[in-house]
Design a protein around this motif. Sequence first.
Motif, PDB file in Angstrom:
ATOM      1  N   PHE A  97       0.838  -1.203   0.000  1.00 46.86           N
ATOM      2  CA  PHE A  97       0.000   0.000   0.000  1.00 46.86           C
ATOM      3  C   PHE A  97       0.869   1.247   0.000  1.00 46.86           C
ATOM      4  O   PHE A  97       1.878   1.315   0.701  1.00 46.86           O
ATOM      5  CB  PHE A  97      -0.896   0.007   1.235  1.00 46.86           C
ATOM      6  N   GLY A  98       0.443   2.247  -0.783  1.00 49.47           N
ATOM      7  CA  GLY A  98       1.154   3.521  -0.773  1.00 49.47           C
ATOM      8  C   GLY A  98       0.994   4.262  -2.079  1.00 49.47           C
ATOM      9  O   GLY A  98      -0.033   4.151  -2.760  1.00 49.47           O
ATOM     10  N   ASP A  99       2.031   4.999  -2.450  1.00 48.63           N
ATOM     11  CA  ASP A  99       1.999   5.837  -3.652  1.00 48.63           C
ATOM     12  C   ASP A  99       2.561   5.074  -4.842  1.00 48.63           C
ATOM     13  O   ASP A  99       2.516   3.831  -4.868  1.00 48.63           O
ATOM     14  CB  ASP A  99       2.751   7.149  -3.383  1.00 48.63           C
ATOM     15  N   SER A 100       3.092   5.777  -5.836  1.00 50.65           N
ATOM     16  CA  SER A 100       3.576   5.106  -7.042  1.00 50.65           C
ATOM     17  C   SER A 100       4.716   4.138  -6.751  1.00 50.65           C
ATOM     18  O   SER A 100       4.891   3.144  -7.465  1.00 50.65           O
ATOM     19  CB  SER A 100       4.037   6.128  -8.088  1.00 50.65           C
ATOM     20  N   ARG A 101       5.470   4.393  -5.717  1.00 55.95           N
ATOM     21  CA  ARG A 101       6.568   3.482  -5.377  1.00 55.95           C
ATOM     22  C   ARG A 101       6.029   2.129  -4.920  1.00 55.95           C
ATOM     23  O   ARG A 101       6.660   1.097  -5.147  1.00 55.95           O
ATOM     24  CB  ARG A 101       7.432   4.124  -4.302  1.00 55.95           C
ATOM     25  N   ALA A 102       4.871   2.132  -4.271  1.00 59.13           N
ATOM     26  CA  ALA A 102       4.189   0.863  -3.963  1.00 59.13           C
ATOM     27  C   ALA A 102       3.551   0.291  -5.224  1.00 59.13           C
ATOM     28  O   ALA A 102       3.598  -0.923  -5.459  1.00 59.13           O
ATOM     29  CB  ALA A 102       3.136   1.086  -2.884  1.00 59.13           C
ATOM     30  N   ASP A 103       2.967   1.164  -6.036  1.00 60.09           N
ATOM     31  CA  ASP A 103       2.303   0.714  -7.270  1.00 60.09           C
ATOM     32  C   ASP A 103       3.287   0.048  -8.226  1.00 60.09           C
ATOM     33  O   ASP A 103       2.941  -0.908  -8.921  1.00 60.09           O
ATOM     34  CB  ASP A 103       1.641   1.915  -7.946  1.00 60.09           C
ATOM     35  N   TRP A 104       4.510   0.536  -8.263  1.00 51.98           N
ATOM     36  CA  TRP A 104       5.536  -0.020  -9.160  1.00 51.98           C
ATOM     37  C   TRP A 104       6.215  -1.265  -8.603  1.00 51.98           C
ATOM     38  O   TRP A 104       6.990  -1.908  -9.300  1.00 51.98           O
ATOM     39  CB  TRP A 104       6.616   1.023  -9.424  1.00 51.98           C
ATOM     40  N   TRP A 105       5.946  -1.605  -7.355  1.00 47.98           N
ATOM     41  CA  TRP A 105       6.681  -2.682  -6.676  1.00 47.98           C
ATOM     42  C   TRP A 105       6.564  -3.977  -7.470  1.00 47.98           C
ATOM     43  O   TRP A 105       5.465  -4.425  -7.790  1.00 47.98           O
ATOM     44  CB  TRP A 105       6.133  -2.890  -5.272  1.00 47.98           C
ATOM     45  N   ARG A 106       7.698  -4.577  -7.763  1.00 50.53           N
ATOM     46  CA  ARG A 106       7.727  -5.899  -8.401  1.00 50.53           C
ATOM     47  C   ARG A 106       7.429  -6.925  -7.318  1.00 50.53           C
ATOM     48  O   ARG A 106       8.301  -7.273  -6.522  1.00 50.53           O
ATOM     49  CB  ARG A 106       9.096  -6.178  -9.030  1.00 50.53           C
ATOM     50  N   LEU A 107       6.182  -7.368  -7.264  1.00 49.64           N
ATOM     51  CA  LEU A 107       5.745  -8.203  -6.154  1.00 49.64           C
ATOM     52  C   LEU A 107       6.531  -9.507  -6.098  1.00 49.64           C
ATOM     53  O   LEU A 107       6.696 -10.184  -7.116  1.00 49.64           O
ATOM     54  CB  LEU A 107       4.251  -8.492  -6.282  1.00 49.64           C
ATOM     55  N   PRO A 108       7.012  -9.865  -4.923  1.00 46.39           N
ATOM     56  CA  PRO A 108       7.784 -11.101  -4.810  1.00 46.39           C
ATOM     57  C   PRO A 108       6.898 -12.335  -4.934  1.00 46.39           C
ATOM     58  O   PRO A 108       5.730 -12.315  -4.541  1.00 46.39           O
ATOM     59  CB  PRO A 108       8.395 -10.998  -3.406  1.00 46.39           C
TER      60      PRO A 108
ATOM     61  N   ALA B 255      -3.896   8.000   3.810  1.00 46.06           N
ATOM     62  CA  ALA B 255      -4.390   7.695   5.152  1.00 46.06           C
ATOM     63  C   ALA B 255      -5.916   7.712   5.188  1.00 46.06           C
ATOM     64  O   ALA B 255      -6.539   6.847   5.820  1.00 46.06           O
ATOM     65  CB  ALA B 255      -3.813   8.692   6.159  1.00 46.06           C
ATOM     66  N   ARG B 256      -6.521   8.683   4.496  1.00 45.70           N
ATOM     67  CA  ARG B 256      -7.989   8.756   4.473  1.00 45.70           C
ATOM     68  C   ARG B 256      -8.603   7.573   3.739  1.00 45.70           C
ATOM     69  O   ARG B 256      -9.685   7.111   4.091  1.00 45.70           O
ATOM     70  CB  ARG B 256      -8.446  10.054   3.794  1.00 45.70           C
ATOM     71  N   ARG B 257      -7.943   7.061   2.721  1.00 40.56           N
ATOM     72  CA  ARG B 257      -8.505   6.028   1.862  1.00 40.56           C
ATOM     73  C   ARG B 257      -8.087   4.615   2.264  1.00 40.56           C
ATOM     74  O   ARG B 257      -8.571   3.651   1.686  1.00 40.56           O
ATOM     75  CB  ARG B 257      -8.058   6.272   0.405  1.00 40.56           C
ATOM     76  N   PHE B 258      -7.222   4.482   3.261  1.00 37.91           N
ATOM     77  CA  PHE B 258      -6.646   3.172   3.566  1.00 37.91           C
ATOM     78  C   PHE B 258      -7.707   2.106   3.831  1.00 37.91           C
ATOM     79  O   PHE B 258      -7.715   1.045   3.196  1.00 37.91           O
ATOM     80  CB  PHE B 258      -5.688   3.263   4.761  1.00 37.91           C
ATOM     81  N   THR B 259      -8.590   2.357   4.781  1.00 37.31           N
ATOM     82  CA  THR B 259      -9.543   1.314   5.184  1.00 37.31           C
ATOM     83  C   THR B 259     -10.456   0.927   4.022  1.00 37.31           C
ATOM     84  O   THR B 259     -10.699  -0.267   3.776  1.00 37.31           O
ATOM     85  CB  THR B 259     -10.353   1.764   6.403  1.00 37.31           C
ATOM     86  N   ALA B 260     -10.953   1.921   3.275  1.00 35.73           N
ATOM     87  CA  ALA B 260     -11.847   1.617   2.151  1.00 35.73           C
ATOM     88  C   ALA B 260     -11.141   0.799   1.083  1.00 35.73           C
ATOM     89  O   ALA B 260     -11.738  -0.091   0.466  1.00 35.73           O
ATOM     90  CB  ALA B 260     -12.388   2.913   1.548  1.00 35.73           C
ATOM     91  N   MET B 261      -9.858   1.078   0.866  1.00 26.21           N
ATOM     92  CA  MET B 261      -9.121   0.378  -0.177  1.00 26.21           C
ATOM     93  C   MET B 261      -8.625  -0.995   0.254  1.00 26.21           C
ATOM     94  O   MET B 261      -8.633  -1.942  -0.529  1.00 26.21           O
ATOM     95  CB  MET B 261      -7.912   1.219  -0.628  1.00 26.21           C
ATOM     96  N   VAL B 262      -8.179  -1.096   1.495  1.00 27.25           N
ATOM     97  CA  VAL B 262      -7.444  -2.291   1.917  1.00 27.25           C
ATOM     98  C   VAL B 262      -8.318  -3.302   2.655  1.00 27.25           C
ATOM     99  O   VAL B 262      -8.128  -4.515   2.501  1.00 27.25           O
ATOM    100  CB  VAL B 262      -6.218  -1.882   2.757  1.00 27.25           C
ATOM    101  N   ALA B 263      -9.280  -2.846   3.433  1.00 29.55           N
ATOM    102  CA  ALA B 263     -10.100  -3.795   4.195  1.00 29.55           C
ATOM    103  C   ALA B 263     -10.738  -4.867   3.315  1.00 29.55           C
ATOM    104  O   ALA B 263     -10.739  -6.052   3.691  1.00 29.55           O
ATOM    105  CB  ALA B 263     -11.165  -3.048   4.998  1.00 29.55           C
ATOM    106  N   PRO B 264     -11.280  -4.524   2.116  1.00 30.29           N
ATOM    107  CA  PRO B 264     -11.881  -5.576   1.281  1.00 30.29           C
ATOM    108  C   PRO B 264     -10.882  -6.636   0.814  1.00 30.29           C
ATOM    109  O   PRO B 264     -11.295  -7.730   0.413  1.00 30.29           O
ATOM    110  CB  PRO B 264     -12.445  -4.799   0.083  1.00 30.29           C
ATOM    111  N   LEU B 265      -9.589  -6.324   0.858  1.00 32.50           N
ATOM    112  CA  LEU B 265      -8.567  -7.283   0.420  1.00 32.50           C
ATOM    113  C   LEU B 265      -8.207  -8.285   1.513  1.00 32.50           C
ATOM    114  O   LEU B 265      -7.465  -9.228   1.262  1.00 32.50           O
ATOM    115  CB  LEU B 265      -7.312  -6.534  -0.044  1.00 32.50           C
TER     116      LEU B 265
END
Length: 197
Positions: A19-30, A51-61
């Motif tokens: 989770f995070g910004d473009s640096r998280a988005d670009w992460w080559r997932l292991p 921070a405002r969007r964390f729960t809405a974005m991540v909780a469903p995962l």
Amino acid sequence: MEASANPEETRPPLRVVFFGDSRADWWRLPALPGFQCLNAGVPGATAPYLARRFTAMVAPLRPDIVVVQMGVNDLVELTGGAPERERLMMGVRAAIASVVADARALGARVILTTIFPLARGPYAGRAVQEAIAAINQGLASLVAPQVQLLDSAAVLCGPDGYVRDAYADDEAHLSAAGYQALNAALAPLLRVAAEQA
């Protein structure tokens, strides 16, 4: 008599959300046995937005582990004096602490990565590097039994404190080799988190 199944073989994979910004988005997932890695990065996002969007974005995962990388987008625009700089830094610190707390509230373990420093280039200002270093130094206060810290600078940077050329795609983003180096440092932390699950 048949031996009982190994619990390590029967347990479903742990879900790891980056989770995070473009640096998280670009992460080559292991690709690691026992883990299912998902990406929830938002390119261009500021730390307060994340921070405002964390729960809405991540909780469903339904994460078991959350890997956090955020904060640089707030700092790269540093142009004001000391009061503006401190206001931005306080906002980043508060947002990161909020995400860690919200991840724990979901029952997830957290691997907090320090904000990646910049690579050398025409826009890599010293003020930004110093702000990143100052925030990173304070992130150790968030470490707890279910919260680990990955020092990205120790993995990515040369003696000058900038990301090594081999690990940089541009001043703010990492190359595939940079993420490979991070994943090598991340793997043992994921194993520790798995043992706590």
